[in-house]
Design an enzyme around this catalytic site. Structure first.
Site, mmCIF file in Angstrom:
data_model
loop_
_atom_site.group_PDB
_atom_site.id
_atom_site.type_symbol
_atom_site.label_atom_id
_atom_site.label_comp_id
_atom_site.label_asym_id
_atom_site.label_seq_id
_atom_site.Cartn_x
_atom_site.Cartn_y
_atom_site.Cartn_z
ATOM 1 N N GLY A 43 -1.704 -9.044 6.445
ATOM 2 C CA GLY A 43 -2.236 -7.803 6.592
ATOM 3 C C GLY A 43 -2.489 -6.873 5.423
ATOM 4 O O GLY A 43 -3.510 -6.074 5.485
ATOM 5 N N HIS A 44 -1.559 -7.093 4.428
ATOM 6 C CA HIS A 44 -1.823 -6.331 3.245
ATOM 7 C C HIS A 44 -3.323 -6.724 2.422
ATOM 8 O O HIS A 44 -3.878 -6.135 2.015
ATOM 9 C CB HIS A 44 -1.093 -6.545 2.171
ATOM 10 N N ASP A 97 1.619 1.375 10.733
ATOM 11 C CA ASP A 97 2.481 2.661 10.397
ATOM 12 C C ASP A 97 1.717 4.075 10.860
ATOM 13 O O ASP A 97 1.255 4.619 9.942
ATOM 14 C CB ASP A 97 3.078 2.654 8.888
ATOM 15 N N GLN A 99 3.133 7.082 9.921
ATOM 16 C CA GLN A 99 3.162 7.196 8.449
ATOM 17 C C GLN A 99 1.583 7.742 7.898
ATOM 18 O O GLN A 99 1.217 8.731 7.162
ATOM 19 C CB GLN A 99 3.249 6.132 7.769
ATOM 20 N N ALA A 122 -3.302 -5.649 11.614
ATOM 21 C CA ALA A 122 -3.535 -7.260 11.598
ATOM 22 C C ALA A 122 -2.569 -7.912 12.303
ATOM 23 O O ALA A 122 -1.141 -7.303 12.313
ATOM 24 C CB ALA A 122 -3.411 -7.907 9.947
ATOM 25 N N SER A 153 6.339 -7.215 6.683
ATOM 26 C CA SER A 153 7.125 -7.768 5.983
ATOM 27 C C SER A 153 8.480 -8.221 6.490
ATOM 28 O O SER A 153 9.006 -9.047 6.214
ATOM 29 C CB SER A 153 7.314 -7.075 4.559
HETATM 30 O O1 PAF Z 1 3.754 1.426 4.258
HETATM 31 C C1 PAF Z 1 4.500 1.167 2.875
HETATM 32 O O2 PAF Z 1 4.536 0.138 2.726
HETATM 33 C C2 PAF Z 1 4.966 2.339 2.434
HETATM 34 O O3 PAF Z 1 5.593 2.995 3.178
HETATM 35 C C3 PAF Z 1 4.268 2.915 1.456
HETATM 36 C C4 PAF Z 1 3.000 3.616 1.820
HETATM 37 C C5 PAF Z 1 3.692 2.060 0.246
HETATM 38 C C6 PAF Z 1 5.154 3.974 0.716
HETATM 39 O O4 PAF Z 1 6.159 3.564 -0.237
#
Ligand code: PAF
Length: 279
Positions: A38-39, A152, A155, A178, A188
């Site tokens: 995903g990252h 997220d 977020q 993903a 994670s």
């Molecule tokens: O989504 C994340 O991994 C975290 O919340 C972030 C945006 C890196 C902030 O620590």
């Protein structure tokens, strides 16, 4: 393949200044490490939007409440650096907690409105921690564009509000979720799942997809939310914080499309979140 790494703001800024002097556009992918495919997809999207890509890895203590999983959050910088180098990241920014929050650090960034619902109710201090560290990362790196995953989803909405309200010039881009082949959103925290829990976990996405289909058929929101909660319970989820049909921008209840359906619940000790959209 070794990846150049900056651990302080001056080192980070020296790299960014050199790229800018060469007329290059810079992207930032903020992460907390324990990187997965995903990252990698976030870095790939960043590459398509910029000449240079920085990935930050910082497990931000301020976004974990006491009793949450800060201590057991998976960490592994060597594996993270290898994954990032393999997908064309130019720089790893991995500050220490002391570099990020030096003694005397006393500022909290708090985004109102969209922070207050759903995750904000379940984890009341979480988004202050996220907004504080993301504001710092954006001001430290001064990227042209920053990429955040839609897993997220709230977020992302909070960070969009942060950038808008503080007149940050950085473009905030959301990346599609993903998923594993069986539909589980990559996270994670999936590493915490036992084999039996991992088998049960895709039921969360199935419940969301069924809810999206029910809304598209015109079923009432309250009924769809109740069916979603029941589906999660039947699959073994507990502590369902929410299974909610909301408007995709404000995340407030809405009777009409477009919708975003968001959920958070536990499988064993692991809290999973996921969401889907309905046009
Ligand atoms: O989504 C994340 O991994 C975290 O919340 C972030 C945006 C890196 C902030 O620590």
């Amino acid at each position: 393949m070794s990846l150049p790494t900056a651990r302080t703001v001056p080192d980070l800024r020296a790299c960014v200044a050199a790229w800018r002097a060469a007329g290059e556009r810079v992207a930032l992918v903020p992460t907390m490490g324990a990187l997965h495919a995903g990252h990698a997809s976030l870095v790939t999207l960043a590459r398509s939007r910029a000449d240079r890509v920085i990935a930050s890895v910082f497990v931000n203590p301020k976004q974990f409440a006491p009793g949450e999983d800060f201590d057991r959050y998976p960490r592994g910088e060597a594996a993270d650096a290898a994954l990032l180098a393999g997908v064309g990241c130019d720089l790893l920014y991995a500050p220490s907690p002391e570099a990020m929050y030096p003694q005397g650090f006393a500022t909290t960034v708090s985004v109102g409105g969209v922070s207050s619902v759903l995750e904000g109710e379940a984890r009341p201090t979480h988004f202050d921690g996220v907004a504080t560290v993301v504001a710092k990362l954006l001001l430290q790196a001064l990227p042209d564009v920053a990429i955040f995953g839609e897993k997220d989803f709230q977020q992302l909405a909070v960070i969009r509000a942060l950038a808008r309200d503080l007149d940050l010039t950085c473009e905030i881009v959301g990346a599609p979720i993903a998923r594993a082949e069986d539909g589980l959103a990559l996270s994670s925290r999936n590493a915490y799942l036992t084999p039996a829990e991992r088998q049960a976990a895709p039921a969360m996405q199935r419940a969301l997809v069924a809810a999206a289909q029910a809304l598209a058929r015109g079923e009432p929101v309250a009924q769809v939310e109740a069916q979603g909660r029941a589906a999660l319970q039947a699959a073994g989820f507990t502590a369902i914080d929410y299974f909610a049909v909301r408007g995709p921008v404000t995340l407030q209840p809405t009777p009409t499309a477009p919708f975003r359906i968001l959920t958070a619940a536990r499988l064993g000790t692991t809290r999973l979140i996921d969401n889907v959209g309905v046009a």
